[in-house]
Enzyme design. Structure first.
Site, PDB file in Angstrom:
ATOM      1  N   GLN A  24       1.746  24.928 -17.603  1.00  0.00           N
ATOM      2  CA  GLN A  24       0.499  25.431 -17.365  1.00  0.00           C
ATOM      3  C   GLN A  24      -0.677  24.872 -18.385  1.00  0.00           C
ATOM      4  OE1 GLN A  24      -1.259  26.993 -14.590  1.00  0.00           O
ATOM      5  NE2 GLN A  24       0.528  26.549 -13.115  1.00  0.00           N
ATOM      6  N   SER A  25      -0.692  23.972 -18.730  1.00  0.00           N
ATOM      7  CA  SER A  25      -1.784  23.187 -19.871  1.00  0.00           C
ATOM      8  C   SER A  25      -2.614  23.067 -18.694  1.00  0.00           C
ATOM      9  CB  SER A  25      -0.763  21.783 -20.863  1.00  0.00           C
ATOM     10  OG  SER A  25      -1.880  21.852 -21.310  1.00  0.00           O
ATOM     11  N   ASN A  26      -4.026  23.544 -19.136  1.00  0.00           N
ATOM     12  CA  ASN A  26      -5.283  23.476 -18.889  1.00  0.00           C
ATOM     13  C   ASN A  26      -5.007  22.212 -19.932  1.00  0.00           C
ATOM     14  OD1 ASN A  26      -6.320  26.198 -18.177  1.00  0.00           O
ATOM     15  ND2 ASN A  26      -5.784  26.579 -20.734  1.00  0.00           N
TER      16      ASN A  26
END
Ligand SMILES: *Cc1c(COP(=O)(O)O)cnc(C)c1O
Length: 347
Positions: free
Chosen positions: A84-86
């Site tokens: 879920q890395s921005n």
């Protein structure tokens, strides 16, 4: 440092973000925390509104990183992060803006993570995704073999005639940190124009590139505030060393004589909770409070934990209500959709 303004202008930068980002007042949050007699004035520096593919702090770093990749003749960008890395989502978008290919090496705890939030958007940008399993320790967000897997990906790309440019996790390199030196200059100009002298800036600290840039910017532009970095993941000792290295690299890119030691780069460790990416009760309270009172979205991994720290300090009466403080909103709202269960339980 009077020439710092001119020096930062001379570094190659591609325009990816909508700048300057707004500086708005969290009127509802102040009222909820007891009003003028108990709570300082809270300004939100809206870097969630940088505009690149739903925004966030990584857009500032990527303006310098993508320029560096172009200078080196790169054809493709490689980066890493959690599923879920921005940072991964915004890097994929930035690569596409620049007409480059992109490969993401993402650490996951589930064999087939749901295509939701940032991970859904990675696919929309047509990124090539390599999933790698996380290690057994829930506090460590990075897969044990991440570095080896990135090397494999890079070798394979080179063998196909590509010229890969590897961006470290979070975009946190000397080049990336320039984003928040630039960001500091922007903030200082806004504060001067508004005639406000805030006493503190709260921000969420992960891979430390934001911290490195803010700390270097602080030394170059001498603002009125002190920096309050709130850690969202463990490993403080090693991360302070990394932050100092990144800040020193950024200083040398600017040609300024500033040394920053690891012990200058302390962050508050009290709001991490169980680990990186695991929501905390204080963070969930912050999300609902700021949404209901000011119509602003925080995220479960970063900004909610930093805001939980600010709220705790106001409640503990450690900040004079006559002061003005700033909350640097670094973005992250796309991850809300991947945490529907944790949030749903509270609504
Ligand atoms: C990456 C990120 C941060 C932390 O920035 P670092 O430079 O990695 O310390 C904070 N907030 C959000 C929403 C982020 O995506």
């Amino acid at each position: 440092m009077s020439n710092a303004r001119a020096i930062i202008e001379s570094i190659p930068r591609v325009s990816l973000a909508t700048l300057p980002t707004p500086l708005t007042e969290a009127v509802g949050l102040r009222a909820a925390l007891g009003g003028r007699s108990r709570c300082p004035r809270i300004l939100l520096k809206r870097d969630d509104l940088t505009g690149l593919a739903l925004g966030g702090n990584k857009a500032r770093k990527l303006e310098f990183l993508i320029a560096d990749a172009q200078r080196l003749g790169a054809t493709t960008i490689v980066t890493t992060g959690a599923v879920q890395s921005n940072h991964a989502r915004m890097t994929a978008a930035a690569a596409r803006v620049a007409g480059l290919e992109v490969t993401l090496v993402l650490t996951t705890r589930e064999p087939d993570p749901p295509r939701q939030g940032n991970y859904l958007l990675d696919h929309l940008f047509g990124a090539r995704v390599h999933l790698i399993p996380a290690g057994p320790d829930p506090r460590i967000a990075v897969a044990p073999d991440e570095e080896a897997r990135v090397c494999e990906v890079v070798d394979e790309l080179r063998a196909r005639g590509e010229r890969p440019y590897v961006i470290p996790v979070g975009g946190s390199s000397g080049v990336g940190a320039l984003g928040y030196v630039f960001g500091t200059r922007e903030l200082v100009e806004q504060l001067t124009a508004m005639s406000v002298s805030p006493s503190r800036v709260y921000y969420a600290s992960g891979s430390r590139g934001t911290q490195a840039g803010l700390e270097l910017g602080w030394r170059l532009f001498s603002p009125s505030y002190r920096l309050h970095g709130i850690a969202v993941s463990g490993g403080e000792e090693e991360k302070r060393i990394r932050a100092a290295r990144i800040a020193t690299e950024a200083a040398s890119l600017l040609g300024v004589d500033v040394t920053i030691a690891p012990d200058d780069l302390v962050t508050n460790q009290e709001f991490i909770g169980e680990g990186y990416g695991i929501p905390t009760p204080g963070g969930l309270e912050a999300i609902t409070l700021v949404a209901e009172r000011d119509g602003v979205l925080l995220d479960p991994t970063y900004t909610s934990k930093a805001m939980a720290a600010l709220i705790a300090d106001v409640r503990a009466r450690t900040i004079d209500p006559g002061e003005t403080i700033i909350f640097l909103h670094t973005g992250g709202a796309p991850a809300l959709f991947a945490h529907a269960e944790a949030l749903g339980g509270r609504l």
